[in-house]
Design a protein around this motif. Structure first.
Motif, mmCIF file in Angstrom:
data_model
loop_
_atom_site.group_PDB
_atom_site.id
_atom_site.type_symbol
_atom_site.label_atom_id
_atom_site.label_comp_id
_atom_site.label_asym_id
_atom_site.label_seq_id
_atom_site.Cartn_x
_atom_site.Cartn_y
_atom_site.Cartn_z
ATOM 1 N N THR A 57 0.937 -1.039 0.588
ATOM 2 C CA THR A 57 0.113 -0.037 -0.539
ATOM 3 C C THR A 57 0.604 1.307 -0.285
ATOM 4 N N GLY A 58 0.599 2.005 -1.116
ATOM 5 C CA GLY A 58 1.861 3.497 -0.983
ATOM 6 C C GLY A 58 1.356 4.128 0.055
ATOM 7 N N GLY A 59 2.508 5.074 0.703
ATOM 8 C CA GLY A 59 2.040 6.196 1.561
ATOM 9 C C GLY A 59 0.666 7.330 1.431
ATOM 10 N N ASP A 60 0.656 7.176 -0.013
ATOM 11 C CA ASP A 60 -0.188 8.469 -0.263
ATOM 12 C C ASP A 60 -1.754 8.203 -0.024
ATOM 13 N N GLY A 61 -1.813 7.093 -0.074
ATOM 14 C CA GLY A 61 -3.444 6.312 0.423
ATOM 15 C C GLY A 61 -3.975 6.254 -1.053
ATOM 16 N N ALA A 62 -2.935 6.087 -2.295
ATOM 17 C CA ALA A 62 -4.086 6.355 -3.657
ATOM 18 C C ALA A 62 -3.674 4.992 -4.143
ATOM 19 N N THR A 63 -2.606 4.685 -3.589
ATOM 20 C CA THR A 63 -2.578 3.182 -4.661
ATOM 21 C C THR A 63 -1.162 2.693 -4.011
ATOM 22 N N LEU A 64 -1.512 0.981 -5.212
ATOM 23 C CA LEU A 64 -0.861 -0.183 -4.637
ATOM 24 C C LEU A 64 0.057 -0.180 -5.511
ATOM 25 N N LEU A 65 1.399 -1.124 -4.851
ATOM 26 C CA LEU A 65 2.398 -1.137 -6.181
ATOM 27 C C LEU A 65 2.081 -2.785 -5.723
ATOM 28 N N HIS A 66 3.286 -3.958 -6.608
ATOM 29 C CA HIS A 66 2.281 -5.168 -7.274
ATOM 30 C C HIS A 66 3.890 -5.523 -7.391
ATOM 31 N N HIS A 67 4.815 -6.088 -6.551
ATOM 32 C CA HIS A 67 5.929 -7.106 -7.766
ATOM 33 C C HIS A 67 5.746 -8.259 -7.335
ATOM 34 N N SER A 68 6.172 -8.398 -8.820
ATOM 35 C CA SER A 68 6.074 -9.966 -8.897
ATOM 36 C C SER A 68 7.533 -11.147 -8.913
ATOM 37 N N GLN A 69 7.953 -12.106 -8.809
ATOM 38 C CA GLN A 69 9.206 -12.607 -9.286
ATOM 39 C C GLN A 69 9.365 -13.766 -9.917
ATOM 40 N N TRP A 70 9.421 -13.862 -11.162
ATOM 41 C CA TRP A 70 9.525 -14.527 -12.278
ATOM 42 C C TRP A 70 10.069 -15.412 -12.711
ATOM 43 N N THR A 71 11.215 -16.585 -13.368
ATOM 44 C CA THR A 71 11.706 -17.091 -13.559
ATOM 45 C C THR A 71 12.034 -16.939 -14.724
ATOM 46 N N ALA A 72 11.433 -16.576 -15.378
ATOM 47 C CA ALA A 72 12.327 -16.227 -17.002
ATOM 48 C C ALA A 72 10.671 -14.804 -17.152
ATOM 49 N N GLU A 73 10.634 -14.124 -18.351
ATOM 50 C CA GLU A 73 10.400 -13.541 -19.101
ATOM 51 C C GLU A 73 8.516 -13.992 -19.946
ATOM 52 N N GLN A 74 9.364 -15.880 -20.038
ATOM 53 C CA GLN A 74 8.188 -16.675 -20.930
ATOM 54 C C GLN A 74 7.003 -17.238 -20.120
ATOM 55 N N ALA A 75 7.677 -17.739 -19.129
ATOM 56 C CA ALA A 75 6.981 -17.907 -17.472
ATOM 57 C C ALA A 75 5.908 -17.033 -17.708
ATOM 58 N N TYR A 76 6.368 -15.489 -17.288
ATOM 59 C CA TYR A 76 4.921 -14.421 -17.217
ATOM 60 C C TYR A 76 3.968 -14.032 -18.717
ATOM 61 N N GLU A 77 4.794 -14.705 -19.777
ATOM 62 C CA GLU A 77 3.878 -14.000 -20.829
ATOM 63 C C GLU A 77 2.630 -15.432 -20.799
ATOM 64 N N ALA A 78 3.024 -16.852 -20.862
ATOM 65 C CA ALA A 78 2.055 -17.924 -20.640
ATOM 66 C C ALA A 78 1.144 -17.008 -19.344
ATOM 67 N N PHE A 79 1.478 -16.879 -18.661
ATOM 68 C CA PHE A 79 0.366 -17.051 -16.900
ATOM 69 C C PHE A 79 -0.390 -15.411 -18.035
ATOM 70 N N ALA A 80 -0.614 -14.998 -18.911
ATOM 71 C CA ALA A 80 -0.752 -13.674 -19.538
ATOM 72 C C ALA A 80 -1.468 -14.290 -20.215
ATOM 73 N N ARG A 81 -1.552 -15.462 -20.865
ATOM 74 C CA ARG A 81 -2.393 -15.812 -22.172
ATOM 75 C C ARG A 81 -3.097 -16.344 -21.649
ATOM 76 N N THR A 82 -3.003 -16.746 -20.503
ATOM 77 C CA THR A 82 -3.733 -18.016 -19.702
ATOM 78 C C THR A 82 -4.883 -17.705 -18.851
ATOM 79 N N ARG A 83 -4.012 -17.278 -17.612
ATOM 80 C CA ARG A 83 -4.468 -17.474 -16.158
ATOM 81 C C ARG A 83 -4.555 -15.843 -15.947
ATOM 82 N N ARG A 84 -3.935 -14.351 -16.381
ATOM 83 C CA ARG A 84 -3.854 -14.055 -15.741
ATOM 84 C C ARG A 84 -5.295 -12.595 -15.805
ATOM 85 N N GLN A 85 -6.589 -13.264 -16.709
ATOM 86 C CA GLN A 85 -7.588 -12.073 -17.265
ATOM 87 C C GLN A 85 -8.710 -12.525 -16.463
ATOM 88 N N GLU A 86 -8.447 -14.009 -15.636
ATOM 89 C CA GLU A 86 -9.659 -14.365 -14.863
ATOM 90 C C GLU A 86 -9.789 -13.436 -13.619
#
Length: 234
Positions: A60-89
């Motif tokens: 949670t941001g100290g400004d009371g208005a934002t959220l920071l997200h940090h994700s740790q992936w083994t490789a960008e390709q792993a994220y791309e596969a997630f974005a295509r199949t699991r992210r939208q739901e």
């Protein structure tokens, strides 16, 4: 399965090949809390989405208005596969719970170097400060040298900053900036460092002056955050 953790991420773990950061604007502290709860509910009731995702953390941001997200992936390709199949739901369920979230984009990085915590230091960060350092187009090749200068300055600090636990420097995939993810003991410790002699963090030494006036640096943008949610595979 998906498990919640109160532990902060390890920014130096060697199996992270693609650390990502993004910001959501949600406007109010109440909506910050509601969005964190919606993220937790959405993720915890599902299987962990991919073996290539090692951890996902929300702040949670100290400004009371934002959220920071940090994700740790083994490789960008792993994220791309997630974005295509699991992210939208997941996005759809969170947006149904908290309408009107404005996502500010995803920044891709590579971890470069860290000022790590001292041996035996078990403090839990009470504050995370991110500082984005933007470079002029013709100075992008100097990002590593600038970071090396900062780390040398931290090591040679005459009095040091007792409240600084660690600082982790990441190079953006677009080549334009450096992101420093700094772990502080508390807001008070960070404020004390800002109030110390000098122009912000760092003593009034020639080395810190070089950091502040480094050729090609366009500017610095800092934000304060508090760790709110950690999600890891069971």
């Amino acid at each position: 399965m998906t498990r919640r953790t109160d532990s902060h991420p390890d920014l130096t773990r060697p199996d992270v090949g693609a650390p990502f950061f993004s910001t959501w604007r949600v406007d109010t502290p109440d909506r910050q809390r509601a969005t964190v709860a919606a993220i937790a509910h959405t993720w915890e009731r599902r299987e962990w989405p991919a073996p290539g995702l090692l951890a996902y953390h929300v702040y949670t941001g100290g400004d009371g208005a934002t959220l920071l997200h940090h994700s740790q992936w083994t490789a960008e390709q792993a994220y791309e596969a997630f974005a295509r199949t699991r992210r939208q739901e997941r996005v759809d369920e969170i947006d149904t719970a908290v309408p009107g979230i404005r996502r500010q984009g995803l920044d891709r990085y590579r971890h470069y170097r860290s000022h790590t915590r001292a041996a035996g230091d078990t403090r839990v960060p009470g504050l995370v400060v991110t500082v984005r350092i933007d470079f002029e187009p013709d100075a992008r090749g100097r990002r590593r040298d600038w970071t090396d200068t900062v780390l040398t300055a931290l090591t040679e600090e005459p009095d040091g900053h007792d409240g600084l636990i660690a600082a982790h420097f990441h190079l953006s995939g677009d080549g334009g900036h450096v992101l420093n993810y700094a772990e502080w003991e508390s807001d008070q410790a960070y404020d004390a460092a800002l109030a110390a002699p000098g122009a912000g963090i760092g003593a009034p030494t020639p080395l810190w002056e070089r950091v502040r006036t480094y050729p090609g640096v366009k500017g610095f943008t800092g934000s304060r955050y508090e760790h709110a949610l950690g999600l890891v595979p069971e």
